[in-house]
Design an enzyme around this catalytic site. Structure first.
Site, mmCIF file in Angstrom:
data_model
loop_
_atom_site.group_PDB
_atom_site.id
_atom_site.type_symbol
_atom_site.label_atom_id
_atom_site.label_comp_id
_atom_site.label_asym_id
_atom_site.label_seq_id
_atom_site.Cartn_x
_atom_site.Cartn_y
_atom_site.Cartn_z
ATOM 1 N N THR A 252 0.559 -7.071 -8.582
ATOM 2 C CA THR A 252 1.284 -6.684 -7.377
ATOM 3 C C THR A 252 0.553 -5.525 -6.727
ATOM 4 O O THR A 252 0.071 -4.616 -7.410
ATOM 5 C CB THR A 252 2.738 -6.283 -7.690
ATOM 6 O OG1 THR A 252 3.446 -7.443 -8.168
ATOM 7 C CG2 THR A 252 3.450 -5.771 -6.455
ATOM 8 N N PHE A 254 0.869 -2.353 -4.262
ATOM 9 C CA PHE A 254 1.851 -1.403 -3.765
ATOM 10 C C PHE A 254 1.195 -0.516 -2.718
ATOM 11 O O PHE A 254 -0.015 -0.271 -2.763
ATOM 12 C CB PHE A 254 2.378 -0.529 -4.915
ATOM 13 C CG PHE A 254 3.081 -1.300 -5.993
ATOM 14 C CD1 PHE A 254 4.465 -1.424 -6.004
ATOM 15 C CD2 PHE A 254 2.365 -1.914 -7.010
ATOM 16 C CE1 PHE A 254 5.115 -2.143 -6.991
ATOM 17 C CE2 PHE A 254 3.003 -2.635 -8.009
ATOM 18 C CZ PHE A 254 4.385 -2.749 -8.000
#
Length: 351
Positions: A252, A254
């Protein structure tokens, strides 16, 4: 052994003296930055520091160790310059919390926020200096709430963090006794194949965070949570299965958001994010993309979202390699301003 231990003790004393000197220098830099009204957290400077360290290290210490050690040294130095507060999508032990610590270290103050809009509000109101939000996952794609808030607020992207995501199944009960599995919607989606193969009859319930799911599993042995190993340790809920995500290379990305955009620093590679709205006619999107192709600028990401202005009207989020202040990018943007209904810089940040 005693001789080596004495030598280690002596080296530790030298390291402590040098750390004190480094932090003293950081305090003086903080005073200068304060007088000039500059930001304490400068991602481009951190990138240069890490690159210089790795060059000087020349393989003597593992890169992972160098990054971990100096992340904390830099964190302590920043805290010596100014008390820094970072808001993140909570609660504690979420993947966003882990990404925030990976980026800022342990010496800053962290504020948990219940939702992505609350992270933005904390930074806008001054309750936090920076915020950390998820923006996209390598398996499931974009996080829509983050994109919407970037388009609607005045905050800018100043940094990015990549975090490998390993999902675990946590529960106080046995696997065969699980009646419900809870987690963030994105986490459930990233494990859908494993869940279908192993627990196809079990109810799936999306909740606001992986940590909320762990708390539910903590209270009820018939509930399992999809969350991290860190959350298992933090909330003392056993792991039944490791690595249940469908893709092992699951990551992921960020974003770090703040009020002040990054100035361009020489010898630093940047990525820039912007959002545009286009005219509703054939070829309109192509006319936005083509100037970048002609200039040899690599587009990294294009994503569309409803503008919320009127039905079937869309914003296009575009990431490209380079800084907003680069001459080629500046010329393209000035050209697009004359043809597009809206164009907004969301930030330039080190790669």
């Amino acid at each position: 052994m005693d001789n080596f231990r004495k030598e280690i003790d002596s080296i530790d004393s030298q390291i402590l003296d040098l750390l004190a000197k480094r932090i003293s220098c950081a305090k003086e830099i903080g005073k200068i930055k304060n007088d000039k009204g500059e930001e304490v957290y400068v991602p481009s400077r951190e990138k240069i520091v890490f690159e210089n360290l790795l060059k000087k290290n020349a393989g003597k210490v593992s890169e992972k160790s160098i990054r971990a050690i100096y992340r904390e040294i830099i964190s302590a130095s920043i805290s010596a310059e100014k008390k820094l507060t970072v808001s993140y999508l909570g609660p504690k032990a979420t993947f966003t919390h882990q990404a925030a610590i990976k980026n800022f270290g342990s010496s800053v103050e962290y504020i948990s926020a219940p939702s992505i809009p609350d992270v933005f509000i904390a930074v806008q109101t001054g309750d936090a200096d920076y915020g950390v939000i998820p923006i996209e996952n390598s398996t499931e794609g974009a996080v829509m709430h983050s994109m919407d808030m970037l388009a609607e607020t005045s905050l800018v992207i100043v940094g990015q963090v990549y975090l490998p995501i390993e999902h675990c199944l946590l529960s106080r009960g046995k696997l065969e006794n699980i009646r419900k599995i809870c987690s963030k919607d994105q986490a459930i989606a990233q494990c859908r194949d494993w869940l279908r193969r192993n627990l196809s009859e079990v109810e799936l319930e999306p909740v606001d965070s992986t940590t909320t799911a762990v708390r539910m599993a903590q209270e009820n042995p018939e509930i399992a949570a999809i969350a991290s190993e860190v959350a298992s340790t933090y909330y003392n809920v056993p792991i039944l299965e490791h690595g249940i995500q469908d893709l092992k290379d699951n990551q992921t990305r960020f974003l770090v958001i703040g009020k002040t955009p990054n100035k361009k620093t020489d010898n630093v590679k940047y990525r820039t994010s912007m959002v545009v709205s286009i005219n509703d006619r054939p070829g309109a999107l192509s006319e936005v993309i083509k100037p970048f192709e002609e200039a040899g600028i690599n587009l990294k990401r294009i994503e569309s979202r409803p503008s919320h202005k009127k039905a079937w009207d869309y914003y296009f989020f575009i990431d490209f390699e380079g800084h907003w202040e680069d001459t080629q990018a500046h010329n393209i943007v000035e050209h697009l301003r004359s043809t597009l209904p809206m164009i907004k810089w969301l930030g330039s940040f080190p790669i």
